[in-house]
Design a protein around this motif. Sequence first.
Motif, mmCIF file in Angstrom:
data_model
loop_
_atom_site.group_PDB
_atom_site.id
_atom_site.type_symbol
_atom_site.label_atom_id
_atom_site.label_comp_id
_atom_site.label_asym_id
_atom_site.label_seq_id
_atom_site.Cartn_x
_atom_site.Cartn_y
_atom_site.Cartn_z
ATOM 1 N N ILE A 153 48.241 80.318 180.153
ATOM 2 C CA ILE A 153 48.662 80.118 178.786
ATOM 3 C C ILE A 153 49.736 80.835 178.483
ATOM 4 O O ILE A 153 50.050 82.006 178.500
ATOM 5 N N HIS A 154 51.039 80.357 178.332
ATOM 6 C CA HIS A 154 52.310 80.872 178.292
ATOM 7 C C HIS A 154 52.832 81.144 177.000
ATOM 8 O O HIS A 154 52.713 80.405 176.281
ATOM 9 N N GLY A 155 53.476 82.366 176.814
ATOM 10 C CA GLY A 155 54.070 82.784 175.647
ATOM 11 C C GLY A 155 55.167 83.913 175.932
ATOM 12 O O GLY A 155 55.241 84.409 176.986
ATOM 13 N N ARG A 156 56.027 84.242 174.969
ATOM 14 C CA ARG A 156 57.018 85.066 174.852
ATOM 15 C C ARG A 156 56.393 86.382 174.955
ATOM 16 O O ARG A 156 55.602 86.852 173.848
ATOM 17 N N TYR A 157 56.543 87.586 175.798
ATOM 18 C CA TYR A 157 56.241 88.752 175.602
ATOM 19 C C TYR A 157 57.354 89.531 174.930
ATOM 20 O O TYR A 157 58.446 89.647 175.095
ATOM 21 N N ILE A 158 56.838 90.051 173.800
ATOM 22 C CA ILE A 158 57.847 90.919 172.928
ATOM 23 C C ILE A 158 57.605 92.359 173.202
ATOM 24 O O ILE A 158 56.366 93.117 173.053
ATOM 25 N N GLU A 159 58.505 93.034 174.069
ATOM 26 C CA GLU A 159 58.277 94.236 174.676
ATOM 27 C C GLU A 159 58.189 95.569 173.801
ATOM 28 O O GLU A 159 57.651 96.456 173.926
ATOM 29 N N ASP A 160 59.022 95.470 172.672
ATOM 30 C CA ASP A 160 59.283 96.509 172.053
ATOM 31 C C ASP A 160 58.371 97.104 170.653
ATOM 32 O O ASP A 160 58.799 97.862 170.038
ATOM 33 N N ARG A 161 57.337 96.235 170.728
ATOM 34 C CA ARG A 161 56.375 96.647 169.853
ATOM 35 C C ARG A 161 54.797 96.206 170.205
ATOM 36 O O ARG A 161 54.630 95.330 170.893
ATOM 37 N N SER A 162 53.993 97.251 169.681
ATOM 38 C CA SER A 162 52.360 96.659 170.017
ATOM 39 C C SER A 162 51.549 96.959 168.769
ATOM 40 O O SER A 162 51.019 97.748 168.632
ATOM 41 N N PRO A 163 51.807 95.625 167.979
ATOM 42 C CA PRO A 163 50.868 95.750 166.655
ATOM 43 C C PRO A 163 49.405 96.025 166.842
ATOM 44 O O PRO A 163 48.836 95.473 168.016
ATOM 45 N N ARG A 164 48.595 96.770 166.112
ATOM 46 C CA ARG A 164 47.369 96.626 165.865
ATOM 47 C C ARG A 164 46.705 95.356 165.510
ATOM 48 O O ARG A 164 47.438 94.622 164.802
ATOM 49 N N GLY A 165 45.720 94.911 166.029
ATOM 50 C CA GLY A 165 44.814 93.900 165.766
ATOM 51 C C GLY A 165 45.411 92.307 166.152
ATOM 52 O O GLY A 165 45.108 91.336 165.909
ATOM 53 N N THR A 166 46.019 92.363 167.498
ATOM 54 C CA THR A 166 46.423 91.388 168.153
ATOM 55 C C THR A 166 45.161 90.433 168.640
ATOM 56 O O THR A 166 45.276 89.117 168.466
ATOM 57 N N GLY A 167 44.370 91.113 169.286
ATOM 58 C CA GLY A 167 43.185 90.464 169.817
ATOM 59 C C GLY A 167 42.259 89.920 168.688
ATOM 60 O O GLY A 167 41.662 88.587 168.942
ATOM 61 N N CYS A 168 42.111 90.674 167.692
ATOM 62 C CA CYS A 168 41.258 90.097 166.600
ATOM 63 C C CYS A 168 41.868 88.753 166.161
ATOM 64 O O CYS A 168 41.452 87.610 165.673
ATOM 65 N N THR A 169 43.316 88.907 165.857
ATOM 66 C CA THR A 169 44.207 87.586 165.137
ATOM 67 C C THR A 169 43.974 86.459 166.127
ATOM 68 O O THR A 169 43.864 85.198 165.818
ATOM 69 N N TYR A 170 44.172 86.674 167.244
ATOM 70 C CA TYR A 170 44.339 85.657 168.491
ATOM 71 C C TYR A 170 42.941 84.872 168.374
ATOM 72 O O TYR A 170 42.917 83.557 168.401
ATOM 73 N N ALA A 171 41.848 85.639 168.487
ATOM 74 C CA ALA A 171 40.667 85.153 168.449
ATOM 75 C C ALA A 171 40.164 84.396 167.212
ATOM 76 O O ALA A 171 39.635 83.415 167.091
ATOM 77 N N SER A 172 40.885 84.968 166.078
ATOM 78 C CA SER A 172 40.530 84.171 164.846
ATOM 79 C C SER A 172 41.193 82.723 164.867
ATOM 80 O O SER A 172 40.827 81.849 164.176
#
Length: 267
Positions: free
Chosen positions: A199-218
Amino acid sequence: MAFIVSIAGSDSSGGAGNQADVLCIEALGHHALSVITAVTAQDTRGVQHIAHTDETTVRSQLDAVFSTFKVGAVKSGMLPNAVSIQSLAKILQDQSNPHPYVLDPVLFASSGELLVQEESMQVMVQELFPLATVVTPNISEAERLTGRNINTLEEIIAAGSEILKLGCRAVLITCGHAESDPGVDVFLDSHSKDVPYYIHGRYIEDRSPRGTGCTYASAIACGLASHLTLYDAIQNAKRYITLAIANAYRVESDYWLLNHQVAASEL
């Protein structure tokens, strides 16, 4: 519009947990139903306090949402103890028509705090993995589930195959913290015979927001509630989370919050 159940901890910062689920579900045009399994005090430094929801309250919330609404999909996140896990397993098993169920095995907070003890994790594997449409661990969670170190793409695939053997129908390992190819997630299902989908996507290196896993699953749960195939729901969710990260807004120098509104409008 579908009714999507979020079963998760409450995050006072609004970045992860149930709050992230609700923001995502509502941004994608559905209605979020909430079952709170823990109340956490979180700020930009991390988790300051956790209070687990008692057994009666968890069960009452589950009974309320499942008995009243025609549920389109279920997403679970933080399930901190055996009581919440077993309560969810029972109500899912009691449904005459099984709902699409996305299990995000939240074992650690974004700041690294351990959220689920070993005994509860084993109950989760035994009780909930067989009921899940897909399980969505990140690298750290996949390492804990398998007991192996994961650094390369080959090791990610091997871990995915091992997680499938725990009883789930499909697994998506989210690789944002991988040392190699962090923009590529790995999806395996019980029919793929250990052949992964990337599953390809653009990796955004300069930030790591909280809640990415929660949001992806939702977002995956929203796609399943809209009758997409699991693969297409994952692809749509990958686009959503990539946009939410790309348009995240800065609260402090190293603390970002996902932008759900822009992600949904540009999807």
